[in-house]
Design a protein around this motif. Structure first.
Motif, PDB file in Angstrom:
ATOM      1  N   PHE A  37     -80.528   4.053  85.311  1.00 29.42           N
ATOM      2  CA  PHE A  37     -79.580   4.980  85.105  1.00 29.42           C
ATOM      3  C   PHE A  37     -80.434   6.346  84.692  1.00 29.42           C
ATOM      4  O   PHE A  37     -80.971   6.261  83.484  1.00 29.42           O
ATOM      5  N   GLN A  39     -79.613   9.289  83.842  1.00 30.04           N
ATOM      6  CA  GLN A  39     -78.994  10.003  82.635  1.00 30.04           C
ATOM      7  C   GLN A  39     -77.813   9.369  82.077  1.00 30.04           C
ATOM      8  O   GLN A  39     -76.880   9.315  82.505  1.00 30.04           O
ATOM      9  N   GLU A  66     -74.316   9.511  83.320  1.00 27.84           N
ATOM     10  CA  GLU A  66     -73.790  10.964  83.895  1.00 27.84           C
ATOM     11  C   GLU A  66     -74.408  11.209  85.106  1.00 27.84           C
ATOM     12  O   GLU A  66     -75.484  10.740  85.476  1.00 27.84           O
ATOM     13  N   TYR A  67     -74.013  12.059  86.032  1.00 27.95           N
ATOM     14  CA  TYR A  67     -74.640  12.365  87.410  1.00 27.95           C
ATOM     15  C   TYR A  67     -75.641  13.314  87.036  1.00 27.95           C
ATOM     16  O   TYR A  67     -75.835  13.828  86.138  1.00 27.95           O
ATOM     17  N   ASP A  68     -77.173  12.742  87.627  1.00 29.29           N
ATOM     18  CA  ASP A  68     -78.224  13.366  87.661  1.00 29.29           C
ATOM     19  C   ASP A  68     -78.438  14.057  88.692  1.00 29.29           C
ATOM     20  O   ASP A  68     -78.555  13.317  89.994  1.00 29.29           O
ATOM     21  N   SER A  69     -78.463  15.393  88.815  1.00 28.12           N
ATOM     22  CA  SER A  69     -78.834  16.080  90.017  1.00 28.12           C
ATOM     23  C   SER A  69     -80.171  15.786  90.521  1.00 28.12           C
ATOM     24  O   SER A  69     -80.328  15.860  91.761  1.00 28.12           O
ATOM     25  N   ALA A  72     -79.771  12.600  92.278  1.00 31.33           N
ATOM     26  CA  ALA A  72     -78.485  12.659  92.991  1.00 31.33           C
ATOM     27  C   ALA A  72     -78.008  11.381  93.095  1.00 31.33           C
ATOM     28  O   ALA A  72     -77.259  10.803  93.969  1.00 31.33           O
ATOM     29  N   ALA A  73     -77.644  10.762  91.606  1.00 33.82           N
ATOM     30  CA  ALA A  73     -77.061   9.462  91.548  1.00 33.82           C
ATOM     31  C   ALA A  73     -76.676   9.347  89.944  1.00 33.82           C
ATOM     32  O   ALA A  73     -77.166   9.945  89.195  1.00 33.82           O
ATOM     33  N   LEU A  74     -75.662   8.497  89.862  1.00 33.26           N
ATOM     34  CA  LEU A  74     -75.384   7.910  88.530  1.00 33.26           C
ATOM     35  C   LEU A  74     -76.349   6.814  88.228  1.00 33.26           C
ATOM     36  O   LEU A  74     -76.616   6.623  86.924  1.00 33.26           O
ATOM     37  N   CYS A  75     -76.361   5.998  89.110  1.00 30.91           N
ATOM     38  CA  CYS A  75     -77.127   4.714  88.913  1.00 30.91           C
ATOM     39  C   CYS A  75     -77.968   4.277  90.207  1.00 30.91           C
ATOM     40  O   CYS A  75     -77.290   4.545  91.294  1.00 30.91           O
ATOM     41  N   CYS A  76     -79.165   3.803  90.178  1.00 28.50           N
ATOM     42  CA  CYS A  76     -79.849   3.558  91.340  1.00 28.50           C
ATOM     43  C   CYS A  76     -80.097   1.982  91.106  1.00 28.50           C
ATOM     44  O   CYS A  76     -80.723   1.645  90.174  1.00 28.50           O
TER      45      CYS A  76
END
Length: 82
Positions: A37, A39, A66-69, A72-76
């Motif tokens: 995650f 962010q 929270e979305y991380d620009s 480009a994801a909330l979760c990887c």
């Protein structure tokens, strides 16, 4: 249990600091799943508590991804086959 990591998370909660957090788990077949995650905002807490003297101290924390620009994801999620 309250340790150095949970104390740091409590400090981040009090200071409204966003964190990058990851953890891994293993399924019954031995495959590894890593969750990242980029962010994470600690959104609520009951605060440190214990049941009395010489007892364990627990810290319950709730988190919101929270979305991380940048990522480009909330979760990887990464799967590693064994």
């Amino acid at each position: 249990y309250a340790d150095d990591t949970s104390k740091a998370l409590w400090t981040d909660y009090v200071n409204f600091t966003e964190k990058a957090v990851w953890f891994r788990t293993v399924d019954a077949a031995g495959n590894i799943y890593a969750f990242y995650f980029p962010q994470l905002q600690i959104s609520a807490s009951e605060g440190p508590n214990s049941s009395g003297p010489d007892s364990d101290v627990y810290i319950n924390l709730n988190c919101t991804a929270e979305y991380d620009s940048g990522a480009a994801a909330l979760c990887c999620i990464t799967r590693i086959n064994i």
